[in-house]
Write a protein that holds these residues in place. Sequence first.
Motif, mmCIF file in Angstrom:
data_model
loop_
_atom_site.group_PDB
_atom_site.id
_atom_site.type_symbol
_atom_site.label_atom_id
_atom_site.label_comp_id
_atom_site.label_asym_id
_atom_site.label_seq_id
_atom_site.Cartn_x
_atom_site.Cartn_y
_atom_site.Cartn_z
ATOM 1 N N ALA A 172 3.776 -9.623 6.087
ATOM 2 C CA ALA A 172 4.071 -9.822 4.663
ATOM 3 C C ALA A 172 3.009 -9.224 3.751
ATOM 4 C CB ALA A 172 4.233 -11.312 4.372
ATOM 5 N N ASN A 173 1.744 -9.261 4.173
ATOM 6 C CA ASN A 173 0.660 -8.811 3.300
ATOM 7 C C ASN A 173 0.506 -7.300 3.386
ATOM 8 O OD1 ASN A 173 -1.637 -8.417 1.778
ATOM 9 N ND2 ASN A 173 -2.789 -10.084 2.730
ATOM 10 N N LYS A 174 0.932 -6.607 2.348
ATOM 11 C CA LYS A 174 0.886 -5.142 2.334
ATOM 12 C C LYS A 174 -0.529 -4.625 2.104
ATOM 13 C CE LYS A 174 5.293 -5.405 2.778
ATOM 14 N NZ LYS A 174 5.871 -5.275 4.140
ATOM 15 N N ASN A 175 -1.453 -5.522 1.757
ATOM 16 C CA ASN A 175 -2.837 -5.109 1.560
ATOM 17 C C ASN A 175 -3.681 -5.248 2.816
ATOM 18 O OD1 ASN A 175 -2.916 -4.397 -1.321
ATOM 19 N ND2 ASN A 175 -2.335 -6.544 -1.629
ATOM 20 N N LEU A 176 -3.093 -5.752 3.893
ATOM 21 C CA LEU A 176 -3.766 -5.837 5.180
ATOM 22 C C LEU A 176 -2.975 -5.014 6.191
ATOM 23 C CD1 LEU A 176 -4.630 -9.649 5.403
ATOM 24 C CD2 LEU A 176 -6.166 -7.789 4.763
ATOM 25 N N SER A 177 -3.668 -4.566 7.249
ATOM 26 C CA SER A 177 -2.965 -3.821 8.285
ATOM 27 C C SER A 177 -1.917 -4.727 8.909
ATOM 28 C CB SER A 177 -3.952 -3.345 9.347
ATOM 29 O OG SER A 177 -4.654 -4.438 9.914
ATOM 30 N N ALA A 178 -0.688 -4.240 8.992
ATOM 31 C CA ALA A 178 0.419 -5.066 9.464
ATOM 32 C C ALA A 178 1.187 -4.302 10.533
ATOM 33 C CB ALA A 178 1.333 -5.422 8.299
ATOM 34 N N PRO A 179 1.834 -5.017 11.465
ATOM 35 C CA PRO A 179 1.858 -6.479 11.554
ATOM 36 C C PRO A 179 0.586 -7.054 12.184
ATOM 37 C CG PRO A 179 3.163 -5.531 13.309
ATOM 38 C CD PRO A 179 2.702 -4.382 12.466
#
Length: 862
Positions: free
Chosen positions: A438-445
């Motif tokens: 969900a957090n586009k400011n952290l490396s995902a998934p």
Amino acid sequence: MKLINKSILTAVITLSTASVYYAQQVQDTVSKSKDIEEVILRGVTDIAKDRKTPVAASTIKAAQILERQGNQELVELLNTTPSVYATKGGGGFGDSQIVMRGFESRNIAVMVNGMPVNDMEGGSVYFSNWTGLSDVTSFMQVQRGLGSSKLAIASVGGTMNFITKSSDMKKGGVIRLGVGNNDYLKTSFAYNTGKAENGVSASFLMSRQSGGTYIENTDYESYAYYLALGYEINKKHNLQFTITSAPQWHDQRTYAPTIQNYINFNPDNDGTPYRRYNSDFGYYTDSSGNRVPLANRANYYSKPVMMLNWDWTMSEKSKLSTVAYMSNGRGGGTGDLGRLGGKSINDASFLDTSGHINYDAIFAANAAVDLNTAGAGSTIVRRSNINSHNWYGILANFQHQINDNWNFSIGTDDRYYYGYHYQVLTDLYGAAGYKDNANKNLSAPRIVNALYDYKKLSWNPFGGKLAPAEDQVGYSNDGEVLWYSAFGQVEYTKDKLSAFLQGSVSNQGYQRIDNYVVDGSTLKGQTVNTKTGFKNTFGYNFKGGANYNINENHNVFANLGYYSKQPFLNTVYPSNQQLINPTLTNEKIASAEVGYGFRSAKFSANVNLYRTQWKDRWLRKTSQTFTLPDNTTTTGYAEINGITEIHQGVEFDGTYKPTNFLEINGMFSWGDYYYKGNASVAAFDDNNNPVTLAGSSGNELYLDKVKVGGSGNNSIPQMTASLGLTVKPVKDLNIFGTWRYVGKLYSTIDAGSFTNVSAQERGVLKLPDFNLFDVGVSYKIRLQNQAQFFTIGANVYNLFNKIYISDSATSIFGTDKITGNTDPDKGKTYEEAGRMYNGVATANRAYFGFGTTWAATLSFNF
């Protein structure tokens, strides 16, 4: 969720010092007086005085609270007040709901010693935070309608004001013990030093409450502490410092089961509903082979409040009262997150034969998921929705008496609020972790497995820990509120006439901060950022009224007012997004009321007539099921815009004392609450995608003339009555009983059901009327020292074990057709299929009221 105002009501009892609001000589009067009508309260406390203040008011004193509350919710004591309906909601500790004149709690101003405590983002008040308040309340007063408060608060339905005991009370203490059904246990200790010769005083309270409620798996543990220190510097200056809190956790039932499931999962299998049924918990088998209960839904919160109060008696005619306060609340509410093979936790494959969650099946399925290859949200875990906040405020009020007839007051109420909203994990349910993107400011998934235990209460008066970004999942957004207001009042009193005129202006600035939004990204063709910037909204109100005492027996009064009420935060930024509502407008409330009072030595009574119009109301409804144009269904939420409501009715309450040994109390209220005109709805699925509803022209809702229903898992009655009897056969012995009636009880409105004229003509589901009986006894045992005595008491609620529906979350009629594709009765109506209970279709989701419960108390005053 029950999160924002945790403890503020017990916390703001710091104002119990009362010096913030009225002069020291008035405090002395309070301590000596047994009858509030004899007390002249100043400042912003705004207590209605009989035959003087032109509002409809009812008062419950401390003795009644201690005698009759037992293990009930505190607000349930108001059920013998006209036009008030308080229920236990889902049935968990403190999960009660209240409606006044057809308006829900977010549109009722809740105050402690005149200080408003409604949540600054959404207006809600959560009653699980009231632990300990009953022990320190001198009296609570309900003012129905616009009320007499000077502040810029939207008391659309009314005002609940809790007036607490002061720190310079008479020297002494009290020890109390309470027991009741389902292991209810409450202990408390309070002590007051009294005011010393040097002007110093102190008051202390500590209490603990634990056990469960009538509902399955609703264990809880709650504490309350309160410390007030006072210092009367001289006759002109008085200082008070107070700190208090009520940390608690409690397991819940937040999902209203269907009536059919209440019947299906009754262990007696006798065709009656099992009222204790809770589908929000289940069992797992531990390493020792024991079947252990585990709650999916729970709530926890701690909200210490610190206050510094200063009263300055400037002259015989002028006084300034000021309070500065801070409150840091920390806590959240748990629930499930994610899916297993596309199935949610309440899928039939994850339920056992008793209708509870089969955690063994979930644990096994979770353990088999390879998070390295699986997609995001591919395990079912328990999360906590955090709703923490920091709140700072200052309130000042200047009063001046011009002459014997005229006086005025002016003041300001200023606040700053910052709310933190995000999700963390509390139980992995056997999984290796939870995969989140969900957090586009952290490396995902990311795979998250940090856990937070909701039963570890925080006693930290400075607010405790906020979870770091790497532990957060699902969403993370903050709300920032700046509130500035000014108010004024002019009063006139002469002989038989008293009148007032009030006005206030306020500015509310809202900013939404979404920590998962990338700065400069595009949404609906607009550039959005993490911070929206502040959106300022201006509001105002004015109201006035007059009372005329015809003679010593008869009086009449009238009041009217108008509010331009600012919308809440989720109205300013709808759909949980960073865009300002393009149709943003203030809500407009106009109200008028007339009343008559009669007073004599043995009989007193009040009759009131009222009408309130509420225009441009905005409403969000969650947990909705929508039928789409292709006749498929989806779930999500709805945002309804442009609602107009009319609330009008008549109220009566009276007391008859034929002898010193007998007292009879009664009330009756009849209302007519309905929608005026149609409204528009924007519907969204669970993934925030807009949907078009079947049968709707431009998603118009046909609401004109439809009865007003609840907005959540609650219902609204339009007729209530009660009759109470108190017998005092000997000194210090009270035997009492109450009959209560609720009628014209309407379920919640379903936003997806009013998309055509035929639904409009059918209206909202009307639930069965019901009658309840409560009884109790109280006896005081006096010792040789008259300042020392024991008090014993007992109460039995719902004496005859009446089965009744208190609230409903849906409006399904018996003439509706069954639509489930696998249902053998598909195509039949619920009436044709025989799927009815007491005239209500069994597909309706509802809460049943508690069966017979009891509580007993023992206290020692010294």
